[in-house]
Design an enzyme around this catalytic site. Structure first.
Site, PDB file in Angstrom:
ATOM      1  N   SER A  65      39.841  37.704  42.588  1.00 58.99           N
ATOM      2  CA  SER A  65      39.364  36.548  41.816  1.00 58.99           C
ATOM      3  C   SER A  65      38.822  35.393  42.662  1.00 58.99           C
ATOM      4  CB  SER A  65      40.471  36.009  40.915  1.00 58.99           C
ATOM      5  OG  SER A  65      40.399  36.619  39.670  1.00 58.99           O
ATOM      6  N   LYS A  68      35.249  34.800  42.429  1.00 60.19           N
ATOM      7  CA  LYS A  68      34.659  34.172  41.239  1.00 60.19           C
ATOM      8  C   LYS A  68      34.099  32.779  41.551  1.00 60.19           C
ATOM      9  CE  LYS A  68      37.789  36.593  38.071  1.00 60.19           C
ATOM     10  NZ  LYS A  68      39.055  36.495  37.319  1.00 60.19           N
ATOM     11  N   TYR A 193      30.438  43.781  39.870  1.00 60.14           N
ATOM     12  CA  TYR A 193      31.656  42.963  39.799  1.00 60.14           C
ATOM     13  C   TYR A 193      32.792  43.576  40.630  1.00 60.14           C
ATOM     14  CZ  TYR A 193      35.818  40.762  37.766  1.00 60.14           C
ATOM     15  OH  TYR A 193      37.011  40.096  37.594  1.00 60.14           O
ATOM     16  N   TYR A 245      45.237  30.649  37.862  1.00 60.78           N
ATOM     17  CA  TYR A 245      45.511  31.303  36.575  1.00 60.78           C
ATOM     18  C   TYR A 245      46.177  30.327  35.610  1.00 60.78           C
ATOM     19  CZ  TYR A 245      44.712  35.391  39.537  1.00 60.78           C
ATOM     20  OH  TYR A 245      44.193  36.294  40.413  1.00 60.78           O
ATOM     21  N   VAL A 263      44.319  38.646  42.813  1.00 55.25           N
ATOM     22  CA  VAL A 263      45.463  39.561  42.659  1.00 55.25           C
ATOM     23  C   VAL A 263      45.733  40.420  43.901  1.00 55.25           C
ATOM     24  CG1 VAL A 263      45.521  39.715  40.138  1.00 55.25           C
ATOM     25  CG2 VAL A 263      44.010  41.239  41.431  1.00 55.25           C
TER      26      VAL A 263
HETATM   27  N1  GLU Z   1      39.135  42.389  40.112  1.00 59.06           N
HETATM   28  C1  GLU Z   1      40.218  41.791  39.402  1.00 59.06           C
HETATM   29  C2  GLU Z   1      40.100  42.026  37.916  1.00 59.06           C
HETATM   30  O1  GLU Z   1      39.062  41.864  37.364  1.00 59.06           O
HETATM   31  C3  GLU Z   1      40.248  40.335  39.712  1.00 59.06           C
HETATM   32  C4  GLU Z   1      41.389  39.678  39.045  1.00 59.06           C
HETATM   33  C5  GLU Z   1      42.062  38.647  39.847  1.00 59.06           C
HETATM   34  O2  GLU Z   1      42.100  38.653  41.065  1.00 59.06           O
HETATM   35  O3  GLU Z   1      42.631  37.776  39.188  1.00 59.06           O
HETATM   36  O4  GLU Z   1      41.023  42.382  37.270  1.00 59.06           O
END
Ligand code: GLU
Length: 309
Positions: A65, A68, A193, A245, A263
């Site tokens: 994440s 992002k 992604y 989060y 994560v």
């Molecule tokens: N690639 C992970 C997903 O889409 C990223 C989620 C994350 O790190 O919070 O579930």
């Protein structure tokens, strides 16, 4: 620049590391379950070219994440706020990062922010490029400039593992496609992604990227304005409101710096005192944040008075 191991920081890492016992590595992406649960490393990169590290800092990890924030920065610079925020909102959700619920209950069916999976998928779908490969190369080029490291690439093993198992993310893309929020081809965007999330680096690379944000988008080594000042400000604001989060509120109280976790156990922290922090500790708490990484930031924030509030 060489990063020096620091004894004081090492003592803090050892203290925070105790928390790893209480955490769990992510296993919904099967390849992430292979991580070493008890490891913890940190690098602090200061604009005036001082760099301190502690723990197993040669380990590499995937951004998940954290990516992002970087895809958002690039898309915002390419298209501007008005266009990007017509696809994705600016509000925290209070729900887990992969929750689908608000897509149905909020009208119009637009993801609430770019830090949750639904919002990040839309942002990735906007990435420039004629194909997933071209878009990935474009994003990688940007991230290499941010870290000033031309070697950075993605981990095929983790990307493939997520691509095969990512059914909830696919479901969200199709849901948004129904409401014309998502315009791309779902499989192409999933390909991009999952590779974006699998971009791999060590805590020094991550700390350096954090430092670019700390300097409002200007690179500490190259002097290049890699991110525009306004976009850096927007990204940092999202990191405060939704970067950790649905624990972002608690994190703001306990630590009080813009930060983004993934994560994989990575955390990027940004201090207004001109430094970036890169952490890797794969044992996660129940919200998906690095359990020892957050503890370490809490301790550091208290000792060095890092809170911006
Ligand atoms: N690639 C992970 C997903 O889409 C990223 C989620 C994350 O790190 O919070 O579930």
């Amino acid at each position: 620049m060489v990063c020096r191991h620091n004894r004081e920081l090492e003592a803090l890492v050892q203290e925070a590391k105790k928390m790893t016992e209480k955490g769990k590595v992510a296993d919904y992406i099967p390849a992430l379950a292979e991580s070493e649960k008890n490891s913890l490393s940190v690098t602090i990169y200061h604009a005036e070219n001082t760099c301190l590290s502690a723990g197993d800092d040669d380990q590499t990890f995937t951004l998940q994440s954290i990516s992002k924030v970087l895809s958002l920065a690039l898309v915002l610079m390419d298209y501007g706020k008005e266009k990007v925020f017509s696809y994705v909102g600016q509000e925290p959700t209070g729900d887990p990062f992969n929750s689908i619920i608000k897509l149905e209950t909020v009208n119009p069916s637009k993801p609430l922010n770019p830090m949750i999976n639904a919002g990040a998928l839309v942002v990735t779908s906007l990435m420039k490029g004629q194909s997933a490969k071209e878009s990935l190369d474009y994003l990688l080029g940007f991230i290499r400039r941010l870290a000033n490291n031309p070697e950075i690439t993605y981990c095929k093993h983790v990307a493939e593992s997520e691509f095969r198992s990512s059914m909830i993310n696919r479901a969200m893309c199709y849901y948004m496609k129904q409401y014309d929020i998502f315009e791309g081809d779902v499989e192409e965007v999933m390909d991009l992604y999952t590779k974006q999330c699998a971009i791999e680096m060590n805590s020094l690379d991550l700390a350096k990227i954090g430092c670019v944000f700390a300097l409002d988008g200007k690179h500490p080594e190259t002097g290049e304005q890699v991110i525009s000042k306004d976009v850096a400000r927007i990204c940092k604001t999202f990191m405060v409101t939704c970067g950790m989060y649905n624990a972002s509120g608690e994190f703001a109280i306990k630590v009080g710096i813009p930060a983004k976790s993934g994560v994989s156990g990575g955390v990027m922290g940004i201090s207004p005192y001109n430094f970036g922090i890169g952490i890797f500790g794969p044992a996660l708490d129940e919200k998906g944040n690095s359990i020892a990484g957050v503890k370490l930031l809490e301790i550091m924030s208290e000792i060095y008075r890092l809170s911006i509030f």
